[in-house]
Design an enzyme around this catalytic site. Sequence first.
Site, PDB file in Angstrom:
ATOM      1  N   HIS A  16       9.130 -10.511 -29.692  1.00 23.23           N
ATOM      2  CA  HIS A  16       7.704 -10.351 -29.991  1.00 23.23           C
ATOM      3  C   HIS A  16       7.230 -11.530 -30.839  1.00 23.23           C
ATOM      4  CE1 HIS A  16       8.125  -5.714 -29.381  1.00 23.23           C
ATOM      5  NE2 HIS A  16       8.213  -6.393 -28.264  1.00 23.23           N
ATOM      6  N   THR A  33      15.258  -3.226 -17.038  1.00 26.24           N
ATOM      7  CA  THR A  33      16.126  -3.067 -18.204  1.00 26.24           C
ATOM      8  C   THR A  33      16.794  -1.688 -18.135  1.00 26.24           C
ATOM      9  OG1 THR A  33      16.291  -3.391 -20.589  1.00 26.24           O
ATOM     10  CG2 THR A  33      14.297  -2.260 -19.789  1.00 26.24           C
ATOM     11  N   ARG A  48       9.518 -18.856 -17.885  1.00 24.41           N
ATOM     12  CA  ARG A  48       9.155 -17.643 -17.157  1.00 24.41           C
ATOM     13  C   ARG A  48       8.565 -17.981 -15.790  1.00 24.41           C
ATOM     14  NH1 ARG A  48       6.226 -15.682 -22.550  1.00 24.41           N
ATOM     15  NH2 ARG A  48       8.047 -14.912 -23.679  1.00 24.41           N
ATOM     16  N   GLY A  82       3.203  -7.524 -29.317  1.00 23.74           N
ATOM     17  CA  GLY A  82       3.406  -7.833 -30.736  1.00 23.74           C
ATOM     18  C   GLY A  82       2.108  -8.238 -31.394  1.00 23.74           C
ATOM     19  N   ASP A 101       6.450  -9.264 -22.298  1.00 27.73           N
ATOM     20  CA  ASP A 101       5.788 -10.494 -22.746  1.00 27.73           C
ATOM     21  C   ASP A 101       4.276 -10.479 -22.510  1.00 27.73           C
ATOM     22  OD1 ASP A 101       8.329 -11.570 -23.415  1.00 27.73           O
ATOM     23  OD2 ASP A 101       8.636 -11.964 -21.278  1.00 27.73           O
TER      24      ASP A 101
HETATM   25  P1  IMP Z   1      18.219  -6.726 -20.167  1.00 26.34           P
HETATM   26  O1  IMP Z   1      17.180  -5.828 -20.753  1.00 26.34           O
HETATM   27  O2  IMP Z   1      18.672  -7.808 -21.106  1.00 26.34           O
HETATM   28  O3  IMP Z   1      19.351  -5.978 -19.544  1.00 26.34           O
HETATM   29  O4  IMP Z   1      17.531  -7.526 -18.948  1.00 26.34           O
HETATM   30  C1  IMP Z   1      17.113  -6.869 -17.757  1.00 26.34           C
HETATM   31  C2  IMP Z   1      15.834  -7.499 -17.230  1.00 26.34           C
HETATM   32  O5  IMP Z   1      14.764  -7.237 -18.123  1.00 26.34           O
HETATM   33  C3  IMP Z   1      15.892  -9.023 -17.097  1.00 26.34           C
HETATM   34  O6  IMP Z   1      15.071  -9.417 -16.019  1.00 26.34           O
HETATM   35  C4  IMP Z   1      15.279  -9.493 -18.411  1.00 26.34           C
HETATM   36  O7  IMP Z   1      14.746 -10.788 -18.317  1.00 26.34           O
HETATM   37  C5  IMP Z   1      14.194  -8.455 -18.591  1.00 26.34           C
HETATM   38  N1  IMP Z   1      13.799  -8.238 -19.993  1.00 26.34           N
HETATM   39  C6  IMP Z   1      14.452  -7.536 -20.930  1.00 26.34           C
HETATM   40  N2  IMP Z   1      13.771  -7.538 -22.090  1.00 26.34           N
HETATM   41  C7  IMP Z   1      12.661  -8.245 -21.877  1.00 26.34           C
HETATM   42  C8  IMP Z   1      11.532  -8.586 -22.690  1.00 26.34           C
HETATM   43  O8  IMP Z   1      11.412  -8.198 -23.854  1.00 26.34           O
HETATM   44  N3  IMP Z   1      10.561  -9.343 -22.100  1.00 26.34           N
HETATM   45  C9  IMP Z   1      10.649  -9.736 -20.815  1.00 26.34           C
HETATM   46  N4  IMP Z   1      11.675  -9.447 -20.016  1.00 26.34           N
HETATM   47  C10 IMP Z   1      12.673  -8.701 -20.545  1.00 26.34           C
HETATM   48 MG    MG Z   2       8.635 -10.869 -25.300  1.00 30.20          MG
END
Ligand code: IMP
Ligand code: MG
Length: 389
Positions: free
Chosen positions: A40, A222, A289, A16, A12
């Site tokens: 994005h 992630t 957030r 994008g 974030d």
């Molecule tokens: P997952 O990718 O859905 O498994 O989430 C794992 C961690 O990554 C969590 O804390 C999510 O909030 C964070 N996360 C995954 N994708 C994003 C993103 O695009 N932006 C911000 N946080 C993300």
């Molecule tokens: Mg984002």
Amino acid sequence: MITSITGSQFGDEGKGKITDYLSANTDYVVRWSGGANAGHTIQVDNQQYKLKLIPSGVFQNKKVIITGNCIEDPISLEQELNYLAQYDIIPEIYLDTNCVLSLPIHKTVDFNNDKLLNIGTTKSGIGPTVSDFVNRIAIKVTDVVFGTHDEKLKTLIKFHTDYLEEVYEENLKALEILNELPVAFCSRKEIVARLNRAENIIFEGAQGTMLDINHGTYPYCTSTPCISSAIPYVIGIGNLKIDRNIGVFKPYVTRVGNGGFQTEILQGKVKDHLQLVGKEVGTNTGRTRRVGWLDLHDLKYACELNNFTELAVTKLDVLTGLESVGVLDKNKNWWSFNGWQTDITDCKTYESLPPAAYELLDFIEKQLELKISIVSVGPDRKQTIERSL
Ligand code: IMP
Ligand code: MG
């Protein structure tokens, strides 16, 4: 010119927006990691768009490539294409047949797992899809293209649950959506040939360095790589020299989901300000957030891991109106900078920024030993200052 745009914090950061801005003269915008967990946001002429899977270059009518390390969710991809069609945007998409498919069953497993693990995932099924991939039972785009998905799906379902006919039907339907989509299926070889012929390419990152599966804040991260040095490996392109390796960051930090956050602001006026003015609500999940001050110790680590050649700072305008701005430096000492009260959303040059903003950016550059080449002072494409270095 090969450009990479990577998140330097917890996602974030505004990748994008920067991707859209730099897309004007590019041949391809390439998405190389992550899946429908990403969100994005791009704003062009007061119209805001939100994407998960499709690279942000589509708003400049650029051809886009989705490479084989991406986690594709056919339902989500179809929704996104329909969403874009409402705005008469019909993107030219090249999809690597090596992409791993994320299905409804993965979302269910993600939802259930997270009750136990409490990572705070986006519940898009990413972790379970990547687990299946590593377990060598995942279904790839190539399986649907060549019709080998049916048997594999039965095994996959048995692996996760007692075999149920309705689960099979639901997931089969999701898989077969792929056949209906207006995308060009490509082998790695075809994608690499396109990239080798192109003059200008942008690689758009997803998530952020601190969420990288190997180098992020494990297990609160992630399941895929988020760092630019992974690009050649995951695409399967032997040689890739990134000319502009841009690290995108906000002058404060946000995090969705759980996990450590050294500079987090737990309560008070500044927290409310950053969340409200910064509209810090997850694009994907609608979660507010967590927010905190800029952490240059983490950012230095991100610069090291990615080997950035330059930086882009976004949402500088969000700090306008604060009395002072806190920064944790690379040696973990606290600093306090003067805030500024003048609106900067119409600033067109670096030099026209208020002295206090200028001082803050100068400090960041000195600490990280890198120049800031792009400053974003508002959500719109036009609210972007480019600085020749
Ligand atoms: P997952 O990718 O859905 O498994 O989430 C794992 C961690 O990554 C969590 O804390 C999510 O909030 C964070 N996360 C995954 N994708 C994003 C993103 O695009 N932006 C911000 N946080 C993300
Ligand atoms: Mg984002």
